[in-house]
Design a protein around this motif. Structure first.
Motif, PDB file in Angstrom:
ATOM      1  N   GLY A   1     -17.388  22.315 122.258  1.00  0.00           N
ATOM      2  CA  GLY A   1     -17.288  20.885 122.554  1.00  0.00           C
ATOM      3  C   GLY A   1     -18.381  20.009 121.962  1.00  0.00           C
ATOM      4  O   GLY A   1     -18.352  18.803 122.148  1.00  0.00           O
ATOM      5  N   GLU A   2     -19.343  20.614 121.260  1.00  0.00           N
ATOM      6  CA  GLU A   2     -20.431  19.828 120.675  1.00  0.00           C
ATOM      7  C   GLU A   2     -20.407  19.914 119.156  1.00  0.00           C
ATOM      8  O   GLU A   2     -20.157  20.978 118.593  1.00  0.00           O
ATOM      9  N   LYS A   3     -20.694  18.790 118.499  1.00  0.00           N
ATOM     10  CA  LYS A   3     -20.775  18.787 117.043  1.00  0.00           C
ATOM     11  C   LYS A   3     -22.019  19.547 116.602  1.00  0.00           C
ATOM     12  O   LYS A   3     -23.106  19.308 117.122  1.00  0.00           O
ATOM     13  N   LYS A   4     -21.839  20.454 115.663  1.00  0.00           N
ATOM     14  CA  LYS A   4     -22.955  21.244 115.126  1.00  0.00           C
ATOM     15  C   LYS A   4     -22.847  21.277 113.610  1.00  0.00           C
ATOM     16  O   LYS A   4     -21.754  21.209 113.045  1.00  0.00           O
ATOM     17  N   GLU A   5     -24.003  21.402 112.959  1.00  0.00           N
ATOM     18  CA  GLU A   5     -24.048  21.477 111.503  1.00  0.00           C
ATOM     19  C   GLU A   5     -24.740  22.784 111.117  1.00  0.00           C
ATOM     20  O   GLU A   5     -25.760  23.151 111.690  1.00  0.00           O
TER      21      GLU A   5
ATOM     22  N   ASP B   1     -13.669  22.846 111.643  1.00  0.00           N
ATOM     23  CA  ASP B   1     -13.068  23.788 112.586  1.00  0.00           C
ATOM     24  C   ASP B   1     -13.652  23.618 113.980  1.00  0.00           C
ATOM     25  O   ASP B   1     -14.754  23.098 114.162  1.00  0.00           O
ATOM     26  N   SER B   2     -12.890  24.087 114.959  1.00  0.00           N
ATOM     27  CA  SER B   2     -13.314  24.045 116.353  1.00  0.00           C
ATOM     28  C   SER B   2     -13.437  25.477 116.871  1.00  0.00           C
ATOM     29  O   SER B   2     -12.507  26.263 116.738  1.00  0.00           O
ATOM     30  N   ILE B   3     -14.590  25.800 117.456  1.00  0.00           N
ATOM     31  CA  ILE B   3     -14.864  27.142 117.945  1.00  0.00           C
ATOM     32  C   ILE B   3     -15.273  27.065 119.408  1.00  0.00           C
ATOM     33  O   ILE B   3     -16.076  26.214 119.791  1.00  0.00           O
ATOM     34  N   GLU B   4     -14.711  27.950 120.199  1.00  0.00           N
ATOM     35  CA  GLU B   4     -15.122  28.105 121.586  1.00  0.00           C
ATOM     36  C   GLU B   4     -15.606  29.536 121.747  1.00  0.00           C
ATOM     37  O   GLU B   4     -14.943  30.474 121.308  1.00  0.00           O
ATOM     38  N   ILE B   5     -16.767  29.705 122.344  1.00  0.00           N
ATOM     39  CA  ILE B   5     -17.309  31.027 122.639  1.00  0.00           C
ATOM     40  C   ILE B   5     -17.459  31.122 124.151  1.00  0.00           C
ATOM     41  O   ILE B   5     -18.109  30.288 124.766  1.00  0.00           O
TER      42      ILE B   5
ATOM     43  N   ILE C   1     -17.122  21.910 115.534  1.00  0.00           N
ATOM     44  CA  ILE C   1     -17.226  21.645 116.963  1.00  0.00           C
ATOM     45  C   ILE C   1     -17.402  23.004 117.624  1.00  0.00           C
ATOM     46  O   ILE C   1     -16.535  23.872 117.517  1.00  0.00           O
ATOM     47  N   LEU C   2     -18.556  23.221 118.262  1.00  0.00           N
ATOM     48  CA  LEU C   2     -18.867  24.488 118.909  1.00  0.00           C
ATOM     49  C   LEU C   2     -19.011  24.238 120.405  1.00  0.00           C
ATOM     50  O   LEU C   2     -19.916  23.523 120.836  1.00  0.00           O
TER      51      LEU C   2
ATOM     52  N   LEU D   1     -11.105  30.438 117.536  1.00  0.00           N
ATOM     53  CA  LEU D   1     -11.205  29.565 116.362  1.00  0.00           C
ATOM     54  C   LEU D   1      -9.913  28.771 116.239  1.00  0.00           C
ATOM     55  O   LEU D   1      -8.842  29.357 116.059  1.00  0.00           O
ATOM     56  N   ASN D   2     -10.018  27.464 116.377  1.00  0.00           N
ATOM     57  CA  ASN D   2      -8.844  26.588 116.295  1.00  0.00           C
ATOM     58  C   ASN D   2      -7.716  27.077 117.192  1.00  0.00           C
ATOM     59  O   ASN D   2      -6.567  27.226 116.768  1.00  0.00           O
ATOM     60  N   LEU D   3      -8.065  27.370 118.457  1.00  0.00           N
ATOM     61  CA  LEU D   3      -7.135  27.781 119.514  1.00  0.00           C
ATOM     62  C   LEU D   3      -6.571  29.190 119.342  1.00  0.00           C
ATOM     63  O   LEU D   3      -5.617  29.563 120.026  1.00  0.00           O
ATOM     64  N   LYS D   4      -7.146  30.006 118.468  1.00  0.00           N
ATOM     65  CA  LYS D   4      -6.695  31.382 118.268  1.00  0.00           C
ATOM     66  C   LYS D   4      -7.849  32.338 118.540  1.00  0.00           C
ATOM     67  O   LYS D   4      -8.925  32.204 117.948  1.00  0.00           O
ATOM     68  N   ILE D   5      -7.634  33.311 119.445  1.00  0.00           N
ATOM     69  CA  ILE D   5      -8.647  34.314 119.747  1.00  0.00           C
ATOM     70  C   ILE D   5      -8.808  35.223 118.527  1.00  0.00           C
ATOM     71  O   ILE D   5      -7.830  35.683 117.947  1.00  0.00           O
ATOM     72  N   ILE D   6     -10.053  35.472 118.142  1.00  0.00           N
ATOM     73  CA  ILE D   6     -10.354  36.312 116.984  1.00  0.00           C
ATOM     74  C   ILE D   6     -10.750  37.707 117.475  1.00  0.00           C
ATOM     75  O   ILE D   6     -11.641  37.833 118.323  1.00  0.00           O
TER      76      ILE D   6
END
Length: 69
Positions: A8-12, A58-62, A5-6, A39-44
Motif C-alpha cells: 500500500g505504500e509507494k516505494k522506489e 507493479d503492486s506487491i503485497e507481502i 506499490i509495496l 504480485l498484481n493480485l496473484k500469489i507467487i
C-alpha cells in the motif's frame, strides 16, 4: 529505477535493468520465516521467486504468518 506499490505504500528501487526479481525484493527486505508474496493480485510460488520480475508500476503485497491461539 522502478516505482512500485509495496503493501500500500509507494516505494522506489534502484535496478540495473528496469526490473527486480521477487527473490531480490525478499533479500532487500530481509524476509525470513513464513510469508506470502502477491504480485498484481496473484500469489507467487516460492520456486518462482527468481524468475518472477517486478516491473515499474507493479503492486506487491507481502503477508507474514504468525502462530497463536
Amino acid at each position: 529505477m522502478i516505482n512500485i506499490i509495496l503493501n500500500g505504500e509507494k516505494k522506489e528501487f534502484k535496478t540495473e535493468n528496469g526490473a527486480l526479481s521477487v527473490a531480490e525484493l525478499v533479500e532487500i527486505r530481509n524476509l525470513k520465516g513464513f510469508f506470502a508474496v502477491e504480485l498484481n493480485l496473484k500469489i507467487i510460488n516460492k520456486e518462482d521467486y527468481n524468475s518472477t520480475l517486478i516491473k515499474d508500476g507493479d503492486s506487491i503485497e507481502i503477508v507474514s504468518f504468525a502462530g497463536g491461539g
